[in-house]
Design a protein around this motif. Structure first.
Motif, PDB file in Angstrom:
ATOM      1  N   HIS A 216       8.870  -7.691 -11.392  1.00 35.90           N
ATOM      2  CA  HIS A 216       7.288  -7.685 -10.513  1.00 35.90           C
ATOM      3  C   HIS A 216       7.167  -6.415 -10.028  1.00 35.90           C
ATOM      4  O   HIS A 216       5.662  -5.629  -9.990  1.00 35.90           O
ATOM      5  N   LEU A 217       8.307  -5.166  -8.892  1.00 35.80           N
ATOM      6  CA  LEU A 217       8.619  -4.422  -8.379  1.00 35.80           C
ATOM      7  C   LEU A 217       8.049  -3.130  -9.408  1.00 35.80           C
ATOM      8  O   LEU A 217       7.220  -2.295  -8.703  1.00 35.80           O
ATOM      9  N   TYR A 218       8.294  -3.138 -10.702  1.00 35.71           N
ATOM     10  CA  TYR A 218       8.410  -2.254 -11.934  1.00 35.71           C
ATOM     11  C   TYR A 218       7.130  -2.213 -12.409  1.00 35.71           C
ATOM     12  O   TYR A 218       6.705  -1.149 -12.039  1.00 35.71           O
ATOM     13  N   HIS A 219       6.139  -3.230 -12.099  1.00 40.67           N
ATOM     14  CA  HIS A 219       4.632  -3.030 -12.950  1.00 40.67           C
ATOM     15  C   HIS A 219       3.885  -2.876 -11.629  1.00 40.67           C
ATOM     16  O   HIS A 219       3.301  -1.683 -11.754  1.00 40.67           O
ATOM     17  N   PHE A 220       4.187  -3.331 -10.774  1.00 38.65           N
ATOM     18  CA  PHE A 220       2.968  -3.278  -9.518  1.00 38.65           C
ATOM     19  C   PHE A 220       3.750  -1.581  -9.415  1.00 38.65           C
ATOM     20  O   PHE A 220       2.505  -0.908  -8.838  1.00 38.65           O
ATOM     21  N   THR A 221       4.715  -0.866  -8.980  1.00 36.01           N
ATOM     22  CA  THR A 221       4.841   0.568  -9.084  1.00 36.01           C
ATOM     23  C   THR A 221       4.256   1.734  -9.756  1.00 36.01           C
ATOM     24  O   THR A 221       3.999   2.979  -9.323  1.00 36.01           O
ATOM     25  N   VAL A 222       4.134   0.967 -11.125  1.00 33.99           N
ATOM     26  CA  VAL A 222       3.212   1.960 -12.116  1.00 33.99           C
ATOM     27  C   VAL A 222       1.887   2.155 -11.557  1.00 33.99           C
ATOM     28  O   VAL A 222       1.543   2.693 -12.159  1.00 33.99           O
ATOM     29  N   LYS A 223       1.214   0.570 -11.603  1.00 35.04           N
ATOM     30  CA  LYS A 223      -0.543   1.198 -11.635  1.00 35.04           C
ATOM     31  C   LYS A 223      -0.377   1.502 -10.021  1.00 35.04           C
ATOM     32  O   LYS A 223      -1.138   2.001 -10.309  1.00 35.04           O
ATOM     33  N   LEU A 224       0.598   1.269  -8.952  1.00 35.19           N
ATOM     34  CA  LEU A 224       0.791   2.203  -7.863  1.00 35.19           C
ATOM     35  C   LEU A 224       0.374   4.308  -7.929  1.00 35.19           C
ATOM     36  O   LEU A 224      -0.538   4.739  -7.470  1.00 35.19           O
ATOM     37  N   LEU A 225       1.288   4.163  -9.070  1.00 33.47           N
ATOM     38  CA  LEU A 225       1.504   5.789  -9.275  1.00 33.47           C
ATOM     39  C   LEU A 225       0.151   5.808  -9.769  1.00 33.47           C
ATOM     40  O   LEU A 225      -0.130   6.868  -9.990  1.00 33.47           O
ATOM     41  N   PHE A 226      -0.402   5.012 -11.175  1.00 30.61           N
ATOM     42  CA  PHE A 226      -1.263   6.042 -11.747  1.00 30.61           C
ATOM     43  C   PHE A 226      -2.771   5.820 -10.713  1.00 30.61           C
ATOM     44  O   PHE A 226      -3.625   6.757 -11.440  1.00 30.61           O
ATOM     45  N   LYS A 227      -2.795   5.061  -9.722  1.00 31.27           N
ATOM     46  CA  LYS A 227      -4.137   4.953  -9.123  1.00 31.27           C
ATOM     47  C   LYS A 227      -3.864   6.541  -8.093  1.00 31.27           C
ATOM     48  O   LYS A 227      -5.041   7.412  -7.570  1.00 31.27           O
ATOM     49  N   LEU A 228      -2.444   6.475  -7.273  1.00 32.77           N
ATOM     50  CA  LEU A 228      -2.401   8.022  -6.859  1.00 32.77           C
ATOM     51  C   LEU A 228      -2.268   8.967  -7.951  1.00 32.77           C
ATOM     52  O   LEU A 228      -3.031   9.590  -6.949  1.00 32.77           O
ATOM     53  N   HIS A 229      -2.112   8.965  -8.437  1.00 29.72           N
ATOM     54  CA  HIS A 229      -2.258  10.299  -9.772  1.00 29.72           C
ATOM     55  C   HIS A 229      -3.724  10.732  -9.869  1.00 29.72           C
ATOM     56  O   HIS A 229      -3.624  12.211 -10.173  1.00 29.72           O
ATOM     57  N   ALA A 230      -4.688   9.884  -9.522  1.00 30.06           N
ATOM     58  CA  ALA A 230      -5.414   9.531  -9.909  1.00 30.06           C
ATOM     59  C   ALA A 230      -6.459  10.326  -8.765  1.00 30.06           C
ATOM     60  O   ALA A 230      -8.158  11.236  -8.803  1.00 30.06           O
ATOM     61  N   CYS A 231      -5.961  10.567  -7.780  1.00 27.13           N
ATOM     62  CA  CYS A 231      -6.340  10.897  -6.568  1.00 27.13           C
ATOM     63  C   CYS A 231      -6.196  11.976  -5.713  1.00 27.13           C
ATOM     64  O   CYS A 231      -6.313  12.482  -4.834  1.00 27.13           O
ATOM     65  N   LEU A 232      -4.969  12.229  -6.421  1.00 35.98           N
ATOM     66  CA  LEU A 232      -4.159  13.286  -5.634  1.00 35.98           C
ATOM     67  C   LEU A 232      -3.361  14.445  -6.769  1.00 35.98           C
ATOM     68  O   LEU A 232      -2.976  13.767  -7.167  1.00 35.98           O
ATOM     69  N   PRO A 233      -3.061  15.155  -6.154  1.00 36.90           N
ATOM     70  CA  PRO A 233      -2.465  16.923  -6.986  1.00 36.90           C
ATOM     71  C   PRO A 233      -1.120  16.307  -7.590  1.00 36.90           C
ATOM     72  O   PRO A 233      -0.154  15.436  -7.002  1.00 36.90           O
ATOM     73  N   ALA A 234      -0.841  16.446  -8.603  1.00 38.72           N
ATOM     74  CA  ALA A 234       0.061  16.094  -9.476  1.00 38.72           C
ATOM     75  C   ALA A 234       1.761  16.851  -8.368  1.00 38.72           C
ATOM     76  O   ALA A 234       2.624  15.967  -8.557  1.00 38.72           O
ATOM     77  N   ASP A 235       1.258  17.955  -7.636  1.00 39.27           N
ATOM     78  CA  ASP A 235       2.522  18.478  -6.608  1.00 39.27           C
ATOM     79  C   ASP A 235       2.981  17.870  -5.468  1.00 39.27           C
ATOM     80  O   ASP A 235       3.892  17.657  -5.588  1.00 39.27           O
ATOM     81  N   THR A 236       1.852  16.952  -4.991  1.00 39.79           N
ATOM     82  CA  THR A 236       2.170  16.329  -4.220  1.00 39.79           C
ATOM     83  C   THR A 236       3.214  15.263  -4.680  1.00 39.79           C
ATOM     84  O   THR A 236       3.748  13.973  -3.361  1.00 39.79           O
ATOM     85  N   LEU A 237       2.688  14.450  -5.227  1.00 41.21           N
ATOM     86  CA  LEU A 237       3.780  13.481  -6.224  1.00 41.21           C
ATOM     87  C   LEU A 237       4.739  14.109  -7.084  1.00 41.21           C
ATOM     88  O   LEU A 237       5.609  12.583  -7.398  1.00 41.21           O
ATOM     89  N   GLN A 238       5.815  14.725  -6.673  1.00 41.32           N
ATOM     90  CA  GLN A 238       6.522  15.410  -7.031  1.00 41.32           C
ATOM     91  C   GLN A 238       7.718  14.615  -7.004  1.00 41.32           C
ATOM     92  O   GLN A 238       8.633  14.244  -7.602  1.00 41.32           O
ATOM     93  N   GLY A 239       7.921  14.313  -5.440  1.00 34.61           N
ATOM     94  CA  GLY A 239       9.283  13.340  -5.117  1.00 34.61           C
ATOM     95  C   GLY A 239       9.108  12.579  -5.868  1.00 34.61           C
ATOM     96  O   GLY A 239       9.830  11.435  -6.232  1.00 34.61           O
ATOM     97  N   HIS A 240       8.005  11.252  -5.771  1.00 33.19           N
ATOM     98  CA  HIS A 240       7.286  10.316  -6.069  1.00 33.19           C
ATOM     99  C   HIS A 240       7.567   9.975  -7.497  1.00 33.19           C
ATOM    100  O   HIS A 240       8.536   8.808  -7.733  1.00 33.19           O
ATOM    101  N   ARG A 241       7.763  11.092  -8.699  1.00 33.63           N
ATOM    102  CA  ARG A 241       7.971  10.647  -9.565  1.00 33.63           C
ATOM    103  C   ARG A 241       8.736  10.155 -10.110  1.00 33.63           C
ATOM    104  O   ARG A 241      10.069  10.138 -10.898  1.00 33.63           O
ATOM    105  N   ASP A 242       9.676  11.832  -9.431  1.00 34.80           N
ATOM    106  CA  ASP A 242      11.541  12.090  -9.556  1.00 34.80           C
ATOM    107  C   ASP A 242      11.870  10.777  -9.243  1.00 34.80           C
ATOM    108  O   ASP A 242      13.091  10.008 -10.072  1.00 34.80           O
TER     109      ASP A 242
END
Length: 984
Positions: A216-242
Motif C-alpha cells: 500500500h505504501l509503495y502504491h501511495f508513494t508512486v501516486k504522490l510522486l506523479f502528482k508532485l512532478h506535475a506541479c513542481l520542477p524536476a530538479d526540486t524533486l531529485q532527492g525524492h526520486r533518489d
C-alpha cells in the motif's frame, strides 16, 4: 394490578443484566485466554485463531481497552520473545482491529517506546528486532493519527507543499518497514535458521503484515510522486526520486526473498514489482503503473473446543529440512549473484543519474548563458538605438545650423546690398548737398568769380529775373531742408540696420555656442554611460567567476574533510616526508592567495591572479588534509590526535575564508592568516614524525650508497681473511673433538655466499638506477628517492655489521672465550639483514629482471648457510657437553630429597632469570625500533643503563617469580634435622 403487571418486566431486566454480566465475564475470560496463548515466551509463531479472537474482541467492544488492560500486565521486560509476539499482536490489532483501536494504542505510546529502548540497549538477537518493531509501531500510529483515511483524499488533492511533506513522511514510514524486514532476513541468514522451523517462523510471521503495509505504501508513494512532478520542477524533486529508487530496490529484494521462502508460499501471495522503477519525468508512465495486490488465501483452521494447544505446531513438515537446506544454499548463491547484479545495476544507475545531473547542470548553465547573452543583446540594441537617436539629433542640429548659416549669409548679403545702396544714395546726397552749398556760397559772395560771371553783361539779362525772384530762394531753401532731413533719416536707418545686424549676429553666435555645448555634454554623457555599463558588467562577470571558483574550492575541501571520517580511508597511509612537502606547497599557495586577494581589491577588473591562486590552494589544502589524516594512521596516539584535529581546523578555516570571499560585504576582511597558522602546525607535526636518523644531505646520498656497498664488500673480504687465519691457528692449538667442532662451525661461515649477495645487490642497484633515472643524474635519482636510498643504506650497513660480528664471535669460540650461542644469534642477524637488503632492492626492481632472480637465489644461499651454522653449532655443542649418566644409587632418601629441593631452587632461579632476560630483550627491541623509526627518547634524564625497568603490566604472576628462599646451608641444616627426626 399495576404492581402485579410490572413484576415480570423487573424480573426480565434482572435476567438481562445477569446474562450481560455472564456474557461480559465470558468475553473477558476468552480475551485473557487468547492473549495469554498468543503472547507467550515459546519461540513459535502467533496462531491465527488467537489473533483473530483478539481482533474480533476489538470490534465487539469497539476499541482495544480490554486488550491493553491485560497486555499491560505482561512481563515484557523479562523475555525478548514475549515482547516480539506482543509487537506482532499490536500490529495485527492496528491493521485489522476496530478503528478506535488506534486511539487506544496511542494512549500507550510511551509503553511501546520504553519496551523498544529497553531491548535496543541489550545485546540480544530478538532484542534488536523488538527495538525495530517498536519503532515501526510508533511510526505507524503517528502517521495514521496525522493522516487518517477520510483526510487521505484531501491530502492527495492538496497543494504541492502539503504533498511534499506527506511524501517525506511516507518515505520515513516505508524505511522503518524495510529496515525491520531486512534485519529479520539477515538474522535468518546468519543463524542458518530455516523457514520451516518454529524458530524461523517466529521471526517471519510478522513480515506478512509488513508485506501488506509495504504494498500500500509503495502504491501511495508512486501516486504522490506523479502528482508532485506535475506541479513542481524536476530538479526540486531529485532527492525524492533518489530516495524512491533506493526504497524500490530494497522492497523488490525483500519481496523476491520472501517469495522464495517455503513459509510464505501457502500463507500469502506476494506481488511482483516491475524490473525498473516508474519514470516520473514522463506523466504517461502513470498509466503503465500497476498497483501491487497482496492476496491472503482463505484457510479453514478448525476451532478446537479444548484449549490444550499451547504447544507450537510447525506449519510445514520438518522432514523436508535437508531439501530445504539445499534450497536455501542455492537461494543464497542466487541472492549473492542477484546482489552483485543489483550492485552493478545500482552503480550504473548512479552513474547515469550523475551524468543526467551533470547534463542538467550544464543545460542550466547554458540556459543562463543564453539569458545573459539575450540580455546583453537587448542592452546592446538599446545602446545602439540611443546612439542612433543621438546621431540623428546631431545631424538635425548640423542641418539646422547649416540652414541658419545660409539664412544668415543671405541676410548679411541683403544687408550689405542695402548698405551699399544706402551708401551710394548717401554719396549722391552728399554730392548734391555739396553742390547746393557751393551754389549758396556763390550766391552769398558777390565778389566771387561766380558772381562776376553770374552778373556779367551777357548773363545779366537772362538771369536777372531769376536772381531777384523770392520764390526761387524759398524753393532752394526748402529743397535744402528736405535734403538735409532725408540724409538724417538715411543715416538713422543705416545705424538701425547696423545695430540690428550686430544683434542678429551676436544671437546667432550664442545659439551656435549653446548647441555646441549641448552636443558636447550629450556625447560625454553617452560615453560615460557606456563606460559605466561596460565597467559594471565586467566587475559582475569577474565576481561571478570568483564565486564559481570559490564554490568549486569549497567542494574540493569538503570532499577532503569527508574522507577523515570515511572508514575506507583508515587503510590509507602516508609518510611524514610527503606530508611536509605538501604543507610547504600549501604555505606557498597561501602567500599567492594573499597577493592575489590584495591585487583584486586594488583592481577589481582583473581577478585572474586570485582565481589561479585559489585553484592551486584548494587542491594543495585538500591534499594536505588527506595526507595528514593518512599520516595520523601510522603515528603515535598523541601525534595522531593533534594531527587530525589540525587537519579539521585547516578545513574549517579554509571554508570560512572561502565563505568570506563569496560575499561582497565580507570580501574586504577575508584573511588567510588563520589557515597559515594551522598549516604551520601540521608542518611542525610532520617534521616531528620524520625519522630522526643521521642527517645526510640529499646530494650526498648517492656517494653514501657507493661507500656503504664498498665498505660492506671490504668488511666481507676482511672477514674471509680472518676466518682463514682462525682455522690455521685452531689446527695448531686444538685437536680431537674440539677441533672437529670448530672446523664444522667455522667452515660453515664461508663468506662467499654473502660476498656474492652484495655483488648481486650492487648490480641490481645499478640496473634500477639506470632504468629509473631517465635524463637525471645518479645523484638526482638518489635524492628524488631519498627514503628508498636510506633503506638501502641501512640494509647494507646491517649486512656488513652482521658479517663483522659473526667473525668476532667465531674468533671467541675458537679461542674458547666465547659462547656457541653468540654464533647462533649472529646467524639469525645475518638472515634478517639479508632479507632487509633483498626487500629494499625488490621495491624498485623490475619483476622480470634476471638480476633480481639472482639476488633472491643468493639470499636463499645465505639463509641456507646461516641455517647450517646454527645446526652445526648445536651439534658441536652437544658433542662437547658431558653426557655421563647420573648415578644416584649411593644416595639415601634424605640426600635425594635435598638434591631435589636444590634442583627446584635452581630451576626457579633460572626461570626467573629467563623471564627477566625476555623482558629486557623486548624492551631493547622496542627501543631499537623507536630509534630506527626516528622517535626521540622520551626523556634526556633517563639512566644510560642498557637494562630497562620492567613495566608493571608485564610482570609474571607471583607463582612464576623467584621465591624468597633461605640460604643453602640453612636448607641443608633443616633437612638434616628432619632426617634425624625421621630416623629416630
Amino acid at each position: 394490578m399495576n404492581s402485579i403487571r410490572q413484576v415480570p418486566s423487573r424480573v426480565k431486566t434482572k435476567r438481562t443484566e445477569t446474562n450481560l454480566g455472564a456474557e461480559r465475564e465470558h468475553f473477558d475470560k476468552q480475551q485473557l485466554s487468547s492473549i495469554s496463548k498468543a503472547i507467550n515466551s515459546n519461540e513459535a509463531p502467533v496462531k491465527e485463531k488467537h489473533a483473530r479472537r483478539i481482533i474480533l474482541g476489538t470490534h465487539r467492544e469497539k476499541g482495544a481497552f480490554t486488550f491493553w488492560s491485560y497486555a499491560l500486565g505482561l512481563p515484557l521486560s523479562s523475555n525478548s520473545i514475549l515482547s516480539w509476539k506482543f509487537c506482532h499482536v499490536v500490529h495485527k490489532v492496528l491493521r485489522d482491529g476496530h478503528h478506535n483501536s488506534l486511539q487506544d494504542c496511542m494512549r500507550h505510546h510511551s509503553n511501546i517506546v520504553e519496551t523498544g529502548q529497553l531491548w535496543g540497549n541489550l545485546h540480544d538477537r530478538y532484542g534488536q528486532l523488538v527495538a525495530l518493531y517498536a519503532k515501526l509501531l510508533c511510526t505507524k500510529m503517528e502517521f495514521h493519527v496525522k493522516v487518517s483515511l477520510p483526510s487521505l483524499a484531501l491530502k492527495l488533492n492538496s497543494g504541492p507543499q502539503s504533498q511534499f511533506q506527506l511524501t517525506v513522511e511516507v518515505f520515513d514510514y516505508l524505511d522503518t518497514e524495510l529496515r525491520l524486514a531486512e534485519t529479520v532476513i539477515r538474522q535468518l541468514n546468519t543463524s542458518i535458521a530455516i523457514s520451516t522451523l518454529t524458530s524461523g517462523q517466529c521471526r517471519l510471521s510478522p513480515l506478512i503484515q509488513v508485506i501488506q503495509d509495504c504494498s500500500h505504501l509503495y502504491h501511495f508513494t508512486v501516486k504522490l510522486l506523479f502528482k508532485l512532478h506535475a506541479c513542481l520542477p524536476a530538479d526540486t524533486l531529485q532527492g525524492h526520486r533518489d530516495r524512491f529508487h533506493d526504497q524500490f530496490h530494497s522492497l523488490k529484494t525483500f519481496f523476491n526473498k520472501a517469495r522464495d521462502m517455503m513459509y510464505f508460499k501457502r500463507l500469502i501471495q506476494i506481488p511482483k514489482l516491475p524490473e525498473s522503477p516508474p519514470n516520473f519525468l514522463h506523466a504517461a508512465s502513470l498509466a503503465k503503473h500497476a498497483r501491487p495486490v497482496v492476496v491472503i488465501p482463505d484457510e479453514d483452521e478448525p476451532e478446537q473446543v479444548d484449549d490444550e494447544d499451547d504447544d507450537p505446531e510447525p506449519l510445514i513438515n520438518v522432514s523436508d529440512v535437508t531439501v530445504d537446506i539445499q534450497i536455501e544454499n542455492l537461494k543464497r548463491d542466487l541472492e549473492l549473484l542477484r546482489t552483485d547484479l543489483e550492485r552493478v545495476k545500482g552503480e550504473a544507475q548512479r552513474y547515469i543519474t550523475q551524468l543526467k545531473s551533470q547534463i542538467n547542470s550544464l543545460e542550466a548553465e547554458l540556459e543562463e548563458q543564453r539569458v545573459q547573452k539575450q540580455r546583453a543583446l537587448v542592452e546592446n540594441e538599446q545602446l545602439r538605438m540611443e546612439l542612433e537617436a543621438t546621431r540623428r539629433r546631431n545631424a538635425e542640429h548640423e542641418s539646422v545650423q547649416a540652414t541658419f548659416g545660409e539664412a544668415e549669409s543671405k541676410r548679411t548679403q541683403a544687408t550689405e546690398q542695402r548698405y551699399n545702396k544706402l551708401k551710394e544714395k548717401h554719396t549722391e546726397l552728399v554730392s548734391s548737398h555739396a553742390e547746393l552749398l557751393r551754389k549758396v556760397h556763390l550766391y552769398e559772395e558777390p565778389h566771387s568769380p561766380l558772381f562776376s560771371l553770374w552778373f556779367s553783361p551777357h548773363m545779366l539779362i537772362s538771369n536777372q529775373m531769376y536772381l531777384y525772384s523770392p520764390s526761387s530762394m524759398s524753393a532752394l531753401q526748402a529743397e535744402k531742408e528736405r535734403l538735409m532731413h532725408s540724409v538724417s533719416e538715411k543715416e538713422a536707418a543705416l545705424s538701425a540696420l547696423r545695430h540690428a545686424a550686430q544683434l542678429q549676429q551676436s544671437s546667432l553666435q550664442q545659439e551656435r555656442e549653446r548647441s555646441t555645448r549641448e552636443l558636447g555634454e550629450l556625447q560625454g554623457r553617452l560615453q560615460e554611460k557606456v563606460s559605466q555599463d561596460s565597467t559594471q558588467k565586467l566587475l559582475e562577470e569577474q565576481f561571478s567567476l570568483l564565486q564559481g571558483t570559490v564554490s568549486e574550492a569549497e567542494s574540493i575541501i569538503q570532499d577532503a574533510v569527508a574522507k577523515l571520517d570515511d572508514p575506507l580511508h583508515i587503510r590509507c597511509t602516508s609518510s611524514p616526508d610527503y606530508l611536509v612537502s605538501r604543507a610547504d606547497a600549501t604555505l606557498g599557495s597561501i602567500d599567492k592567495v594573499k597577493r592575489g586577494h590584495s591585487d583584486y581589491l586594488t583592481n577589481m577588473g582583473d581577478v585572474g591572479g586570485l582565481l589561479r591562486a585559489l585553484t592551486q590552494f584548494s587542491h594543495l589544502a585538500a591534499d594536505t588534509i588527506i595526507n595528514g589524516s593518512a599520516t595520523a594512521h601510522m603515528a603515535p596516539t598523541d601525534h595522531a590526535d593533534r594531527l587530525t584535529e589540525n587537519c579539521r581546523g585547516c578545513a574549517t578555516h579554509s571554508l570560512q575564508f572561502l565563505k568570506d570571499l563569496k560575499s561582497k560585504a565580507s570580501l574586504q576582511r577575508a584573511d588567510p592568516a588563520s589557515i597559515r597558522i594551522v598549516v604551520q602546525k601540521i608542518l611542525r607535526l610532520g617534521e616531528e614524525l620524520r625519522p630522526k636518523g643521521v642527517d645526510v644531505r640529499q646530494d650526498e646520498l648517492g656517494d653514501l650508497v657507493d661507500k656503504e656497498m664498498a665498505a660492506t664488500s671490504a668488511a666481507i673480504e676482511e672477514a674471509v681473511r680472518r676466518i682463514d687465519e682462525m682455522m690455521n691457528q685452531a689446527r695448531k692449538d686444538t685437536s680431537g673433538v674440539k677441533l672437529e667442532v670448530n672446523e664444522r662451525s667455522v667452515v660453515c661461515l664461508t663468506y662467499s655466499a654473502i660476498h656474492l649477495l652484495v655483488l648481486t645487490s650492487t648490480d641490481l642497484q645499478k640496473e634500477i638506477v639506470e632504468g629509473g633515472r631517465g635524463a637525471a643524474t645518479i645523484k638526482e635519482f638518489y635524492a628524488r628517492n631519498s627514503r628508498w636510498t636510506e633503506g638501502l643504506i641501512s640494509a647494507s650497513k646491517a649486512v656488513g655489521w652482521g658479517a663483522t660480528q659473526m667473525v668476532e664471535s667465531a674468533d671467541k669460540v675458537v679461542l674458547h672465550t666465547g659462547k656457541y650461542e653468540e654464533l647462533i644469534v649472529c646467524s639469525h642477524e645475518i638472515a634478517a639483514s639479508t632479507a632487509q637488503l633483498v626487500a629494499s632492492s625488490k621495491v624498485k626492481a623490475d619483476r622480470n629482471s634476471t638480476k633480481l632472480t639472482a639476488l633472491q637465489q643468493a639470499s636463499r644461499r645465505v639463509n641456507e648457510m646461516a641455517a647450517n651454522v646454527v645446526a652445526s653449532t648445536k651439534t658441536g655443542q652437544e658433542n662437547l657437553e658431558d653426557k655421563d649418566t647420573m648415578d644416584f644409587s649411593g644416595m639415601s632418601l634424605i640426600k635425594l630429597k635435598m638434591e631435589e629441593m636444590e634442583s627446584q631452587v635452581k630451576v626457579l632461579e633460572l626461570e626467573n632469570q629467563l623471564g627477566n632476560e625476555r623482558l629486557r630483550l623486548g624492551e631493547l627491541r622496542k627501543k631499537h625500533y623507536d630509534i630506527g623509526n626516528g622517535l626521540a627518547p622520551s626523556s634526556a634524564s633517563e639512566p644510560s643503563s642498557p637494562k630497562p625497568s620492567k613495566p608493571s603490566i608485564m610482570r609474571k604472576p607471583a607463582l612464576a617469580q623467584k621465591p624468597n628462599l633461605p640460604p643453602k646451608n640453612m636448607v641443608r641444616a633443616k633437612m638434616e634435622t628432619l632426617a634425624h627426626r625421621l630416623c629416630g
